[in-house]
Write a protein that holds these residues in place. Structure first.
Motif, PDB file in Angstrom:
ATOM      1  N   GLY A  36       0.739  -1.279   0.052  1.00 16.02           N
ATOM      2  CA  GLY A  36      -0.016   0.026  -0.170  1.00 16.02           C
ATOM      3  C   GLY A  36       0.906   1.122  -0.162  1.00 16.02           C
ATOM      4  O   GLY A  36       0.568   2.293  -0.624  1.00 16.02           O
ATOM      5  N   SER A  95      -6.609  -1.924   1.649  1.00 15.35           N
ATOM      6  CA  SER A  95      -7.032  -2.559   3.211  1.00 15.35           C
ATOM      7  C   SER A  95      -7.722  -1.374   3.806  1.00 15.35           C
ATOM      8  O   SER A  95      -8.732  -1.784   4.526  1.00 15.35           O
ATOM      9  N   VAL A  96      -7.445   0.004   3.757  1.00 13.76           N
ATOM     10  CA  VAL A  96      -8.219   0.891   4.301  1.00 13.76           C
ATOM     11  C   VAL A  96      -9.747   1.056   3.803  1.00 13.76           C
ATOM     12  O   VAL A  96     -10.441   1.173   4.173  1.00 13.76           O
ATOM     13  N   THR A 130      -3.738  -0.870  11.222  1.00 14.26           N
ATOM     14  CA  THR A 130      -2.434  -1.105  11.793  1.00 14.26           C
ATOM     15  C   THR A 130      -2.208  -1.355  13.493  1.00 14.26           C
ATOM     16  O   THR A 130      -1.236  -1.285  13.942  1.00 14.26           O
ATOM     17  N   ALA A 169      -0.161  -7.006   5.945  1.00 13.95           N
ATOM     18  CA  ALA A 169       1.126  -6.596   6.106  1.00 13.95           C
ATOM     19  C   ALA A 169       1.676  -6.033   7.468  1.00 13.95           C
ATOM     20  O   ALA A 169       2.597  -6.487   7.886  1.00 13.95           O
ATOM     21  N   THR A 170       0.425  -5.717   8.340  1.00 18.12           N
ATOM     22  CA  THR A 170       0.736  -5.269   9.612  1.00 18.12           C
ATOM     23  C   THR A 170       1.227  -6.829  10.510  1.00 18.12           C
ATOM     24  O   THR A 170       1.943  -6.625  11.261  1.00 18.12           O
ATOM     25  N   ALA A 177       5.944  -0.453   8.129  1.00 15.39           N
ATOM     26  CA  ALA A 177       5.413  -0.609   6.698  1.00 15.39           C
ATOM     27  C   ALA A 177       5.670   0.710   5.828  1.00 15.39           C
ATOM     28  O   ALA A 177       5.566   0.924   4.687  1.00 15.39           O
TER      29      ALA A 177
HETATM   30  S1  SF4 Z   1       0.178  -0.823   6.658  1.00 14.44           S
HETATM   31 FE1  SF4 Z   1      -1.533  -2.215   5.852  1.00 14.44          FE
HETATM   32  S2  SF4 Z   1      -3.319  -0.772   5.380  1.00 14.44           S
HETATM   33 FE2  SF4 Z   1      -1.408   0.679   5.797  1.00 14.44          FE
HETATM   34  S3  SF4 Z   1      -0.522   1.053   3.835  1.00 14.44           S
HETATM   35 FE3  SF4 Z   1       0.253  -0.958   4.508  1.00 14.44          FE
HETATM   36  S4  SF4 Z   1      -0.868  -2.646   3.392  1.00 14.44           S
HETATM   37 FE4  SF4 Z   1      -2.032  -0.604   3.725  1.00 14.44          FE
END
Ligand code: SF4
Length: 304
Positions: free
Chosen positions: A13, A108-109, A171, A202-203, A287
């Motif tokens: 993301g 994801s958001v 997150t 990813a988190t 991230a």
């Molecule tokens: S941490 Fe998760 S929600 Fe945030 S940008 Fe990365 S993949 Fe997207």
């Protein structure tokens, strides 16, 4: 010896948002380009974008976001929506202005926002587990008719609630989200609760990787912006596993063999510590932390 976490650094993301904005910048040297606020929570990337001429609306004007967009953004400008998303009302104002809008909202958001819209249509009050002033929270809850931002069961202790939809900022710590959601379900009864754990993949993989890392090393450097929610949670996970944690923002000048400047877990202020260096150090990064930043820190430590 330095040991890296198996998974760390830029998520898809964030990578997508940064790539897209760099492309827009290079293709539109003559245009004014606005960003509502920071693109991602990383000081190095935001500094780069400012240097290249992007206008951060939140720093350009003290007005609330929607009013600032109305006042300053024109149909000739480009407006970038950050990876955290943007509020419903700001999005409506942008549509009215008719400027080119580059939407880097992470999928994801968007999934969290879609769930909020769905639960709201069904008449549910949204209980959003997240940080109250975080831009992702502000964007997400703007799609709910009724909502409460929560951190624990206590936040709803004096509320009369009927049907609630539980969602979380992407997150957060999944274990904590599950615990709070379980408690709410027990209090209100399963039939009154719809829940979805929206902590992003990813988190989660980064949290799992630092947990594993903490089994091998006792000192861990967590690299990422001090306002980065996912980075702060990586630091918490490592500390919960008993590691000595130094959350650093990625500026190599803040770290020498003799002393380190970092943000302690649970604090919002920097602190400096001497004699921190040890032979075995674990490294992870949030991230929103570019790999180059992490590599520079590793190179510096390798030269101690
Ligand atoms: S941490 Fe998760 S929600 Fe945030 S940008 Fe990365 S993949 Fe997207």
């Amino acid at each position: 010896m330095i040991k890296k976490a198996e998974k760390m650094g830029f998520c898809a993301g964030v990578q997508n948002a940064v790539d897209l904005v760099r492309k827009i910048l290079s293709e539109n040297p003559e245009k004014r380009i606005f960003l509502s606020d920071e693109l991602i929570h990383n000081p190095i990337i935001n500094h780069e974008l400012k240097q290249k001429g992007i206008i951060f609306l939140s720093q350009y004007s003290n007005m609330p976001e929607q009013a600032a967009i109305e006042k300053y953004v024109t149909p000739k400008d480009i407006f970038i929506i950050p990876a955290f998303g943007i509020s419903k009302s700001s999005r409506q104002v942008l549509e009215k202005i008719g400027c080119e809008t580059i939407d880097t909202t992470c999928p994801s958001v968007k999934a969290v926002i879609n769930k909020i819209i769905e639960f709201t249509k069904q008449g549910y009050t949204i209980l959003y587990y997240g940080k109250p002033k975080h831009p992702e929270t502000e964007a997400a809850v703007s799609y709910a008719d009724n909502y409460i931002v929560i951190h624990s069961l206590e936040d709803i202790a004096d509320k009369k609630l009927d049907k609630v939809g539980l969602v979380a900022q992407t997150t957060m710590l999944r274990s904590k989200v599950n615990k709070v959601f379980d408690e709410i379900e027990t209090k209100l009864g399963k039939d009154n609760v719809k829940r979805i754990n929206t902590v992003c993949g990813a988190t989660q993989v980064r949290q799992d990787a630092v947990e594993k890392l903490a089994q091998d090393v006792k000192t861990i450097l967590v690299i990422g912006g001090y306002n980065s929610s996912n980075t702060k949670n990586l630091a918490k996970v490592a500390a919960n596993k008993g590691a000595k944690v130094y959350h650093i923002d990625g500026n190599p000048d803040k770290i020498t063999k003799e002393k380190i400047t970092f943000q302690p877990v649970g604090s919002d202020k920097e602190s400096t510590e001497e004699n921190w260096y040890t032979a075995d150090i674990g490294i992870t990064s949030g991230a929103s932390t570019p790999d180059e930043v992490t590599e520079k820190i590793i190179e510096k430590i390798n030269n101690f």
